[in-house]
Design a protein around this motif. Structure first.
Motif, PDB file in Angstrom:
ATOM      1  N   ILE A 176      35.418-102.369  62.079  1.00  0.00           N
ATOM      2  CA  ILE A 176      35.136-102.555  63.503  1.00  0.00           C
ATOM      3  C   ILE A 176      35.689-101.395  64.308  1.00  0.00           C
TER       4      ILE A 176
ATOM      5  N   ALA B 161      33.745 -98.156  63.917  1.00  0.00           N
ATOM      6  CA  ALA B 161      32.387 -98.122  64.458  1.00  0.00           C
ATOM      7  C   ALA B 161      32.377 -97.633  65.903  1.00  0.00           C
ATOM      8  N   VAL B 162      33.523 -97.674  66.563  1.00  0.00           N
ATOM      9  CA  VAL B 162      33.612 -97.206  67.949  1.00  0.00           C
ATOM     10  C   VAL B 162      34.297 -95.839  67.931  1.00  0.00           C
ATOM     11  N   PRO B 163      33.703 -94.846  68.602  1.00  0.00           N
ATOM     12  CA  PRO B 163      34.360 -93.541  68.623  1.00  0.00           C
ATOM     13  C   PRO B 163      35.801 -93.667  69.119  1.00  0.00           C
TER      14      PRO B 163
ATOM     15  N   LEU C 200      37.630 -91.661  70.646  1.00  0.00           N
ATOM     16  CA  LEU C 200      37.763 -91.166  72.012  1.00  0.00           C
ATOM     17  C   LEU C 200      37.368 -92.243  73.014  1.00  0.00           C
ATOM     18  N   VAL C 201      36.285 -92.963  72.717  1.00  0.00           N
ATOM     19  CA  VAL C 201      35.800 -93.989  73.639  1.00  0.00           C
ATOM     20  C   VAL C 201      36.775 -95.160  73.693  1.00  0.00           C
TER      21      VAL C 201
ATOM     22  N   GLU D 164      38.778 -83.086  49.292  1.00  0.00           N
ATOM     23  CA  GLU D 164      38.352 -82.822  50.673  1.00  0.00           C
ATOM     24  C   GLU D 164      38.268 -84.098  51.513  1.00  0.00           C
TER      25      GLU D 164
ATOM     26  N   PHE E 232      28.158-108.158  61.538  1.00  0.00           N
ATOM     27  CA  PHE E 232      29.592-108.416  61.654  1.00  0.00           C
ATOM     28  C   PHE E 232      30.283-107.337  62.481  1.00  0.00           C
ATOM     29  N   VAL E 233      29.910-106.092  62.233  1.00  0.00           N
ATOM     30  CA  VAL E 233      30.544-104.996  62.964  1.00  0.00           C
ATOM     31  C   VAL E 233      30.235-105.102  64.466  1.00  0.00           C
TER      32      VAL E 233
ATOM     33  N   VAL F 274      33.034-105.664  67.223  1.00  0.00           N
ATOM     34  CA  VAL F 274      33.258-104.738  68.328  1.00  0.00           C
ATOM     35  C   VAL F 274      33.169-105.484  69.654  1.00  0.00           C
TER      36      VAL F 274
ATOM     37  N   VAL G 150      35.001 -76.633  64.099  1.00  0.00           N
ATOM     38  CA  VAL G 150      35.696 -77.917  64.020  1.00  0.00           C
ATOM     39  C   VAL G 150      36.896 -77.967  64.970  1.00  0.00           C
TER      40      VAL G 150
ATOM     41  N   GLN H 132      32.198 -79.590  60.081  1.00  0.00           N
ATOM     42  CA  GLN H 132      32.757 -80.526  59.113  1.00  0.00           C
ATOM     43  C   GLN H 132      31.782 -80.737  57.954  1.00  0.00           C
TER      44      GLN H 132
ATOM     45  N   ARG I 239      31.765 -77.779  55.683  1.00  0.00           N
ATOM     46  CA  ARG I 239      32.962 -77.717  54.837  1.00  0.00           C
ATOM     47  C   ARG I 239      32.887 -78.701  53.687  1.00  0.00           C
TER      48      ARG I 239
ATOM     49  N   LEU J 122      30.355 -91.683  59.781  1.00  0.00           N
ATOM     50  CA  LEU J 122      31.584 -91.471  60.542  1.00  0.00           C
ATOM     51  C   LEU J 122      31.446 -90.265  61.475  1.00  0.00           C
TER      52      LEU J 122
ATOM     53  N   VAL K 146      29.738 -91.273  64.601  1.00  0.00           N
ATOM     54  CA  VAL K 146      30.627 -91.939  65.555  1.00  0.00           C
ATOM     55  C   VAL K 146      31.393 -90.904  66.375  1.00  0.00           C
TER      56      VAL K 146
ATOM     57  N   MET L 149      29.145 -89.317  68.882  1.00  0.00           N
ATOM     58  CA  MET L 149      28.875 -90.123  70.078  1.00  0.00           C
ATOM     59  C   MET L 149      30.066 -90.086  71.026  1.00  0.00           C
ATOM     60  N   GLY L 150      31.257 -90.042  70.451  1.00  0.00           N
ATOM     61  CA  GLY L 150      32.435 -89.904  71.303  1.00  0.00           C
ATOM     62  C   GLY L 150      32.393 -88.601  72.077  1.00  0.00           C
ATOM     63  N   ASN L 151      32.039 -87.517  71.375  1.00  0.00           N
ATOM     64  CA  ASN L 151      31.975 -86.224  72.046  1.00  0.00           C
ATOM     65  C   ASN L 151      30.865 -86.171  73.090  1.00  0.00           C
TER      66      ASN L 151
ATOM     67  N   PHE M 129      30.393 -88.172  75.298  1.00  0.00           N
ATOM     68  CA  PHE M 129      31.013 -88.531  76.582  1.00  0.00           C
ATOM     69  C   PHE M 129      31.484 -87.285  77.327  1.00  0.00           C
TER      70      PHE M 129
ATOM     71  N   VAL N 194      29.647 -99.580  75.169  1.00  0.00           N
ATOM     72  CA  VAL N 194      30.225 -99.558  73.824  1.00  0.00           C
ATOM     73  C   VAL N 194      29.350-100.338  72.847  1.00  0.00           C
TER      74      VAL N 194
ATOM     75  N   THR O 162      27.462 -98.986  69.525  1.00  0.00           N
ATOM     76  CA  THR O 162      27.724 -99.565  68.211  1.00  0.00           C
ATOM     77  C   THR O 162      26.418 -99.928  67.520  1.00  0.00           C
TER      78      THR O 162
ATOM     79  N   PHE P  57      24.961 -96.900  66.150  1.00  0.00           N
ATOM     80  CA  PHE P  57      25.702 -96.519  64.945  1.00  0.00           C
ATOM     81  C   PHE P  57      25.241 -97.338  63.745  1.00  0.00           C
TER      82      PHE P  57
END
Lengths: 253, 270, 338, 267
Positions: B110, B113-115, B117-118, B268, C14-15, C19, C140, C216, C219, C266, C269, C272-274, C276, C307, C311, C314
């Motif tokens: 859970i 699944a959320v960034p 940063l957010v 890695e 479920f996720v 959330v 990165v 990333q 790499r 990942l 995710v 998506m944060g970036n 913002f 949010v 999700t 995602f």
């Protein structure tokens, strides 16, 4: 067929160099079954790699490896490796690519690509349902089956020399023996030269006519298998033989 | 250690020294606070102010040196909070298994699944943004990464011969987890911590860029970038130098982390 | 196979549910009084009370959550305190912009990241490898907003190659909405100029957004290529004289791409944060910028919906990645469920 | 001979897979019992159940007078049954010195764990004092297995489960480890459950042999008679596949089954 003379292999690692093979002479004639036996670290695997031109980048070899009269260190392995001289790898599971079907992997290396020929080849290495095996991915096969596929790969182009590097060591004794029997049959029927690399004296006895005993990069003893197992002349061979667990006789070895 | 790893160590070591010695190194230590001199506003780089001055006449070099204190403090606190939580939950999930494993792993699903940063932004938005709150918020978003890492390592170690020998010898779960398994996970954990120190600084800068980080007049890299952006391209020095300040720090931790990874022969994945 | 699909769907549900609980707890329970929080200290007790009633804050938390979840399932996320409109309408207006940006960025990540990684891994320890590795590490370690600002400065102000704000030039009307993605919609409508203009606007923010994930990916792809190159099956292929090109692009690439696929979710995710940050810099009228504004404005309904929608995106993208992984890695396809 | 450990109708299932099915056997004080079989025969599972790493799904394990199968073991029982794991690479904790590895059971059980005690244990396995401070990465495979044996001896056990302790070692080293194990058994009167896939090895390590095939016990008897007069066809097949080095041994081997039978096994 194969003639190795004065082979030297050095490995460079972090500034230091190690001579892992020192002036090795060895020859295998057509139809001959020869074993190179030694403990781990004796340099027997590096010898096999040098013969096949598959040394790791950190290693380099000098001397002569002649195949059918051609010096491979000068002429290279092009047109020979994979077709006229092939290798049986140690661990069947890691030598097969996990994401491709057996059929695709065999086709990629075979000169003739008819499916019926591949199936016949698999049958010749005692695979009873070749169609199923051809369709399978390596992880769907048992270790024994995968080992047979590796054997089939080594035989597919009808080579004149096969180098078998500890075939099926990780598997049960039964599949080990079967692999060697198939290779021996090949040597007898087709005149293929076979060089077996192993640490197991019992397998040497079961398979080879000639044996080379290797220790710390050097051949310490060579000769007909029966003679060397019955009356070894070198101290090291004697202690090796004495250490082999026996089915009968004294327990202390 | 590799050459680039060594370079990373030099950068990180240098910046840590800079942060500690900021009051003595900075040409104008008082400019780290609420100093105002409008006559000095927006001076381009010159002999007196090597990196120029900002909108209220403060020396940018001095503020940059002090800003590293903020960044390193954030990185330290976040790792100190997130790593123990992640390590404990990861060990427990990987070693004890059962329903605990399910609960812990589904919880991390859970969070992941959320960034991050957010998630941190959301928390900061609900409270009044401050450096302390930013530390808590970032840690809150960060621990599941360590859970995952330690879980994976634990799963691959728990069937090793020495772990089973310890169990047979009578070692209890706590001793096995922390005494036998954890020491062998230190390579990946240390690697990730080093890399993460850089990424936490990166996220802290992102938060304060949005106005959710350290409160003024605390010198902060992200805030300094944000303050400079509207004046681009004419007044370029505040943005360029504070951006470079961030990049150098994150780069240093990254190179060092890669070096540590090579040292431990870890892969890695961390 | 079917089992795996079912498990994945359940996992996704479920996720999303998890959330929603997490964010609901954060938004409604942790702050104490969300109404006071939203209205600020200057509001009168009567105003606060009125809002409390409107938001249903006097009921038990579980009842509140049940109502919120029920309404959210029908697409009703309440009223945004920030815009004063229905949150669902705000999302309809802003989500396509973010989707367009994120998808475009993912194309860069997948394409260039994999390409650079493969090139690097195959030409190990050459100048090409060193150059690409250096670029990856810089990509990165540089903050996304610094990329955004730098691109804006260099390509927007100085070189004047690209526009620096918005999705479309002011003198053009947005294409008729089909998908909400301007480039696609313009193409569907046959408005070539619109499509080109939208694409032109998209390039800078999408590239800025993609860079960290791209670095990333490169790499990990490189490390994976190096790892696979040392496997016995590559040596096996060489020992049987399979041509080098085929070894690299078939024998090595396919197994080597599996680790990259597993982390793609990942990376999405993080991306998506970036978003913002990038949307804020480029004044991109998307969901992420809406999210920033709702957070800054303490608009709980808007924030929670943002949010949740992200999700969902995602989970959806992960399902696609999963399908691709199954295609690439037969071990997953045929593994018996144990 | 007093019976030390008695296993009755022991079974273990993993989901639908039956790993062990109704195994009954006993080990007397000071006896060495070899358990032989191919991979997948259940021999490793049997060892794990005996040392208590897993619980059986059926049957009983009696140690002296205590029933171990379905409860946690007492301190004394834990001390009495120890394990030497298979792979020399993972048998020791790589982040601790050899001495610290050996000291672990002493610490757990609150036994004296001074330097003198460690040196004494190392001496029992023919390792000089200097090896106490070495890390596993600085030891050879044979030395690691000796350290693992010293660790198993630390609690003064009555039974040690040896899970293929020599299968990854070269024959010269293997012979030395086998001699060491035999000497320790004579001197200390410890019983062994010696798990191996190598029938040729049992002659030098065991008084009795148990042959497992697909989770079932197909043959159990004194080593000599199992090797000379194998009763079960599976035992005969295992024997026929041993690659021996001299004619006397060759005469002991039964005829090999044909390829058809081999195929069935590996299909």
């Amino acid at each position: 067929m194969l003639n190795v003379a004065g082979l030297e292999v050095v490995i460079r690692r972090r500034g230091t160099t190690a001579r892992v093979v020192r002036g090795l002479d060895l020859s295998v004639g057509a139809g001959q079954r020869v074993a190179l036996v030694g403990e781990s670290g004796s340099g027997k695997s590096m010898t096999a790699r040098a013969i096949m031109g598959l040394l790791p980048p950190t290693a380099s070899a000098t001397g002569h490896v002649r195949f059918d009269g051609t010096d491979l260190f000068e002429a290279g392995w092009a047109g020979l490796r994979g077709s006229r001289m092939t290798m049986v790898f140690q661990d069947p599971m890691s030598a097969l690519n996990p994401v491709f079907r057996v059929e695709d992997q065999l086709r990629a290396i075979a000169r003739s690509r008819e499916r019926s020929r591949l199936a016949a080849l698999l049958e010749s290495v005692a695979i009873r349902d070749p169609e199923r095996v051809l369709r399978s991915y390596p992880f769907q096969l048992s270790g024994g089956m995968a080992q047979r596929v590796l054997l089939a790969a080594a035989l597919v182009n009808e080579p004149e020399l096969i180098v078998a590097d500890e075939p099926a060591t990780a598997l049960d004794a039964e599949i080990q023996q079967l692999s060697l029997e198939l290779l021996a049959r090949r040597a007898r029927d087709e005149g293929t030269a076979v060089l077996l690399i192993t640490h197991h004296l019992g397998l040497v006895r079961a398979f080879a006519e000639q044996v080379y005993v290797m220790r710390e990069g050097e051949i310490v003893e060579r000769g007909p298998t029966r003679q060397i197992l019955r009356a070894p002349s070198h101290e090291y061979t004697r202690s090796l033989l004495a250490s082999v667990p026996r089915l009968s006789g004294a327990a202390d070895g | 250690m590799t050459r680039s790893g060594f370079l990373g160590a030099v950068i990180v070591g240098g910046l840590v020294l800079v942060a500690i010695l900021a009051p003595w190194l900075a040409p104008y230590p008082s400019h780290a606070g609420a100093f105002v001199d409008v006559d000095l506003a927006y001076h381009p780089p010159n002999a007196d102010h090597l990196l120029g001055t900002d909108g209220v006449g403060r020396d940018l070099l001095s503020r940059l040196l002090f800003a590293y204190r903020t960044s390193f403090l954030l990185a330290c606190v976040v790792l100190l909070l997130a790593v123990p939580i992640g390590v404990t939950t990861g060990l427990a999930a990987g070693y004890l298994g059962g329903w605990l494993e399910t609960v812990i792993l589904r919880t991390t699903d859970i969070f992941l699944a959320v960034p991050s940063l957010v998630l941190a932004m959301a928390i900061l938005g609900l409270f009044d943004p401050s450096l302390t709150m930013a530390m808590v918020a970032v840690s809150f978003a960060w621990w599941p990464w360590y859970t995952r890492l330690v879980y994976n390592v634990t799963r691959s170690i728990r069937t090793e011969g020495y772990v089973e020998a310890a169990e047979t010898a009578g070692a209890g779960p706590l001793r096995t987890m922390f005494g036998e398994i954890l020491p062998n996970a230190r390579g990946p954990i240390l690697t990730k911590m080093t890399l993460d120190a850089g990424f936490v600084i990166l996220m802290g800068a992102g938060l304060s860029f949005l106005g959710l980080g350290a409160e003024p007049p605390t010198p902060d890299l992200g805030t300094m970038v944000a303050a400079g952006t509207p004046l681009l391209p004419d007044v370029w020095w505040p943005t360029v130098f504070s951006s470079l300040g961030i990049v150098i720090a994150v780069l240093g931790f990254n190179l060092l982390g890669d070096g540590i990874r090579d040292l431990f022969g870890a892969d890695e994945s961390c | 196979m079917i089992n795996r699909l079912v498990r994945r769907v359940i996992g996704g549900v479920f996720v999303v549910a998890g959330v929603s609980v997490l964010i609901f707890v954060l938004a409604r329970v942790v702050p104490g009084d969300p109404a006071r929080l939203a209205l600020g200290p200057a509001a009168s007790p009567e105003q606060v009370e009125a809002l409390r009633e409107r938001l249903g804050l006097d009921e038990p938390v579980t009842v509140q959550y049940a109502r919120y979840a029920r309404q959210a399932l029908t697409g009703d996320f309440g009223i945004s305190l920030y815009t004063g409109r229905a949150v669902s309408a705000d999302i309809r207006n802003t989500f396509p912009a973010t989707l367009e940006l994120v998808l475009f960025a993912m194309v860069f990540v997948g394409g260039c990241g994999v390409l650079f990684g493969v090139a690097s891994g195959m030409r190990r320890n050459t100048w090409l490898d060193h150059g690409l590795r250096l670029l990856s590490v810089i990509a990165v370690t540089t903050p996304t907003f610094v990329w955004a600002v730098a691109f804006m400065l260099v390509f927007g102000f100085w070189l004047e190659l690209f526009p620096i704000a918005g999705r479309l030039s002011e003198w053009l009307l947005p294409p008729e909405r089909v998908t909400g993605l301007y480039v696609t919609d313009a193409l569907l409508a046959g408005q070539w100029r619109h499509a080109a203009d939208a694409l032109h606007h998209l390039v800078l923010p999408a590239v800025a957004l993609s860079l960290p994930a791209l670095g990333q990916t490169a790499r990990i792809m490189r490390a994976s290529m190096v790892d696979v190159a040392a496997r016995p099956y590559i040596e096996f292929a060489r020992a049987y004289a399979v041509p080098e090109g085929r070894v690299a692009f078939q024998y090595a690439l396919r197994p080597a791409s599996i680790p990259v696929l597993t982390i793609l979710g990942l990376e999405l995710v993080a991306l998506m944060g970036n978003a913002f940050l990038v949307e804020k810099v480029f004044a991109w009228p998307g969901l992420a910028r809406y999210g920033v504004d709702t957070i800054l404005y303490k608009d709980l309904n808007g924030m929670m919906a943002t949010v949740l929608v992200m999700t969902l995106l995602f989970v959806a993208v992960n399902a696609v990645v999963d399908a691709v992984t199954v295609f690439v890695d037969p071990r997953i396809r045929y593994r018996r469920d144990s | 001979m007093a019976e030390l450990l008695a296993v009755r109708d022991l079974g273990k299932r993993y989901g639908r897979v039956v790993a062990l099915d109704g195994i009954s056997l006993g080990i007397a004080e000071g006896e060495s019992l070899a358990v032989v079989g191919q991979s997948g025969s259940g021999k490793t599972t049997l060892g794990r159940l005996v040392v208590g790493l897993e619980r059986p799904t059926a049957g009983s394990i009696r140690y002296r007078d205590g029933e171990l199968a379905h409860r946690s073991r007492t301190r004394a029982e834990r001390k009495a049954i120890q394990l030497v794991p298979q792979d020399p690479l993972s048998t020791l904790n790589p982040s601790r010195t050899a001495g610290a590895n050996v000291a672990l059971p002493l610490v757990v059980h609150g036994l004296p764990r001074g330097r003198a005690r460690l040196v004494e244990l190392f001496d029992k396995v023919d390792l000089a004092e200097r090896f106490v401070d070495r890390f596993p990465s600085e030891l050879s495979g044979g030395q690691r297995q000796r350290v693992a044996i010293a660790r198993a001896l630390a609690t003064g056990p009555r039974l040690i489960v040896l899970d293929e302790p020599t299968s990854a070692l070269d024959v010269l080293v293997q012979a030395r480890v086998v001699r060491l194990l035999e000497r320790l058994r004579q001197d200390l009167g410890i019983a062994y459950l010696f798990i191996t896939h190598d029938l040729a090895l049992v002659n030098s390590v065991a008084n009795r042999v148990a042959v497992l095939y697909r989770g079932r016990l197909v043959e159990l008897g004194p080593t000599d008679s199992v090797l000379r007069k194998p009763q079960h066809p599976y035992t005969r097949r295992l024997l026929s596949n041993v690659a021996v080095v001299d004619e006397a041994e060759e005469r002991l081997k039964p005829a090999r089954p044909d390829d058809e039978a081999v195929d069935q096994e590996f299909a």
